[in-house]
Design a protein around this motif. Structure first.
Motif, mmCIF file in Angstrom:
data_model
loop_
_atom_site.group_PDB
_atom_site.id
_atom_site.type_symbol
_atom_site.label_atom_id
_atom_site.label_comp_id
_atom_site.label_asym_id
_atom_site.label_seq_id
_atom_site.Cartn_x
_atom_site.Cartn_y
_atom_site.Cartn_z
ATOM 1 N N ILE A 175 0.834 -1.205 0.000
ATOM 2 C CA ILE A 175 0.000 0.000 0.000
ATOM 3 C C ILE A 175 0.869 1.255 0.000
ATOM 4 C CG2 ILE A 175 -1.597 1.368 1.408
ATOM 5 C CD1 ILE A 175 -2.939 -1.221 2.254
ATOM 6 N N GLU A 176 1.953 1.237 0.784
ATOM 7 C CA GLU A 176 2.867 2.380 0.833
ATOM 8 C C GLU A 176 3.587 2.565 -0.503
ATOM 9 O OE1 GLU A 176 5.389 1.649 4.146
ATOM 10 O OE2 GLU A 176 3.815 1.996 5.638
ATOM 11 N N GLN A 177 3.987 1.454 -1.119
ATOM 12 C CA GLN A 177 4.647 1.531 -2.424
ATOM 13 C C GLN A 177 3.697 2.089 -3.475
ATOM 14 O OE1 GLN A 177 5.993 -2.472 -3.145
ATOM 15 N NE2 GLN A 177 7.536 -2.411 -1.526
ATOM 16 N N ARG A 178 2.453 1.666 -3.414
ATOM 17 C CA ARG A 178 1.463 2.168 -4.367
ATOM 18 C C ARG A 178 1.184 3.652 -4.131
ATOM 19 N NH1 ARG A 178 -3.855 3.104 -3.995
ATOM 20 N NH2 ARG A 178 -4.952 3.371 -5.971
ATOM 21 N N SER A 179 1.137 4.062 -2.872
ATOM 22 C CA SER A 179 0.901 5.471 -2.559
ATOM 23 C C SER A 179 1.996 6.338 -3.172
ATOM 24 C CB SER A 179 0.853 5.676 -1.042
ATOM 25 O OG SER A 179 -0.255 4.998 -0.470
ATOM 26 N N ALA A 180 3.227 5.842 -3.137
ATOM 27 C CA ALA A 180 4.338 6.573 -3.747
ATOM 28 C C ALA A 180 4.199 6.586 -5.267
ATOM 29 C CB ALA A 180 5.667 5.935 -3.339
ATOM 30 N N ALA A 181 3.761 5.450 -5.832
ATOM 31 C CA ALA A 181 3.598 5.350 -7.286
ATOM 32 C C ALA A 181 2.476 6.253 -7.795
ATOM 33 C CB ALA A 181 3.332 3.902 -7.687
ATOM 34 N N ARG A 182 1.469 6.481 -6.981
ATOM 35 C CA ARG A 182 0.330 7.310 -7.390
ATOM 36 C C ARG A 182 0.748 8.744 -7.705
ATOM 37 N NH1 ARG A 182 -4.178 7.686 -3.281
ATOM 38 N NH2 ARG A 182 -5.299 8.659 -5.011
ATOM 39 N N LYS A 184 3.456 9.719 -9.334
ATOM 40 C CA LYS A 184 4.144 9.930 -10.605
ATOM 41 C C LYS A 184 4.047 8.752 -11.577
ATOM 42 C CE LYS A 184 8.478 8.679 -8.270
ATOM 43 N NZ LYS A 184 9.872 9.087 -7.979
ATOM 44 N N GLU A 185 3.746 7.558 -11.095
ATOM 45 C CA GLU A 185 3.676 6.384 -11.960
ATOM 46 C C GLU A 185 2.270 5.797 -11.891
ATOM 47 O OE1 GLU A 185 6.790 3.646 -11.026
ATOM 48 O OE2 GLU A 185 8.237 5.235 -10.645
ATOM 49 N N PHE A 186 1.354 6.429 -12.614
ATOM 50 C CA PHE A 186 -0.049 6.053 -12.534
ATOM 51 C C PHE A 186 -0.309 4.631 -13.035
ATOM 52 C CE2 PHE A 186 0.022 10.714 -13.166
ATOM 53 C CZ PHE A 186 -0.478 11.079 -11.925
ATOM 54 N N ALA A 187 0.386 4.244 -14.103
ATOM 55 C CA ALA A 187 0.194 2.903 -14.656
ATOM 56 C C ALA A 187 0.608 1.837 -13.645
ATOM 57 C CB ALA A 187 0.992 2.741 -15.957
ATOM 58 N N GLU A 188 1.727 2.076 -12.971
ATOM 59 C CA GLU A 188 2.215 1.135 -11.965
ATOM 60 C C GLU A 188 1.258 1.089 -10.774
ATOM 61 O OE1 GLU A 188 4.723 -1.584 -9.887
ATOM 62 O OE2 GLU A 188 4.319 -1.083 -11.986
#
Length: 224
Positions: A175-182, A184-188
């Motif tokens: 969840i934390e990794q996804r929050s960071a990806a949100r 700048k890396e929307f696809a990820e």
């Protein structure tokens, strides 16, 4: 057989969603209500949701105890709770920003009830009424747990994590990794969310952060 299994699973997940929303609503209401008597009525729209659900519940139960239909209808007040919680959070954030910008004005008017505070009371009354309607109907259906809702939600989440093959810590890391990806890396970010969904973990992005709840694994969805 598969159709029956899918119906049972969908019913279980519907009840699971209701319990999680009830627990969340109860925490909000307790934090704001404090057993004080509020002098505002339940908003008309929410009162109608309660009345409509009561009528539909009686109609479904009169139709050979059609509990599945009654539970489906019960999702309407649950969604109303969700909407009220979301709007209440936005209002609270607005009030906090105003308090930071105008601390002196707040002190001068602390004895005078502001329109926003009155509106907050309306949200609380709505949540109290909706929470009461849902728990009442679940009790009639024999679905209210004997254990506290917090314990029920914990058990449901533990089952979901076991099914997904993850620990609470591992899920939190994702969840934390996804929050960071949100950022700048929307696809990820979308990929990570879809992967969790396929494992029976649904993410809910809210102003206070990302929460999760058990959901139906994507791979178990029956093909049309």
């Amino acid at each position: 057989m598969l159709t029956t299994l899918m119906q049972a699973l969908s019913l279980h997940l519907a009840v699971c969603t209701i319990f999680i929303r009830l627990y969340k609503t109860l925490k909000i209401v307790i934090s704001l209500y404090h057993d004080d008597k509020l002098d505002v009525p339940v908003p008309a729209g929410d009162r109608k949701v309660v009345e409509d659900n009561h009528e539909s519940f009686l109609r479904h139960m009169s139709n050979d105890l059609h509990t599945t239909g009654a539970l489906d209808e019960l999702m309407k007040p649950v969604r109303a709770m969700n909407n009220n919680l979301s709007d209440l959070k936005k209002l609270q954030q607005k009030l906090e920003q105003q308090q930071k910008k105008e601390p002196e004005k707040k002190q001068q008017q602390q004895k005078k009830k502001q329109p926003e505070e009155k509106q907050q009371e309306h949200y609380v009354q709505a949540l109290v009424a909706l929470h009461g309607e849902v728990t009442n109907k679940l009790s009639i259906l024999g679905l209210m747990p004997s254990s506290p809702l917090a314990e029920v939600v914990k058990q449901l989440k533990e089952k979901a994590l076991k099914r997904a093959g993850m620990s609470e810590e591992e899920l939190q890391q994702v969840i934390e990794q996804r929050s960071a990806a949100r950022k700048k890396e929307f696809a990820e970010s979308d990929r990570m969310r879809a992967e969790l969904s396929a494992r029976g973990i649904a993410l809910m992005d809210e102003p206070a952060g990302t929460l999760w709840k058990p959901s139906e694994p994507a791979e178990l969805v029956e093909e049309p």
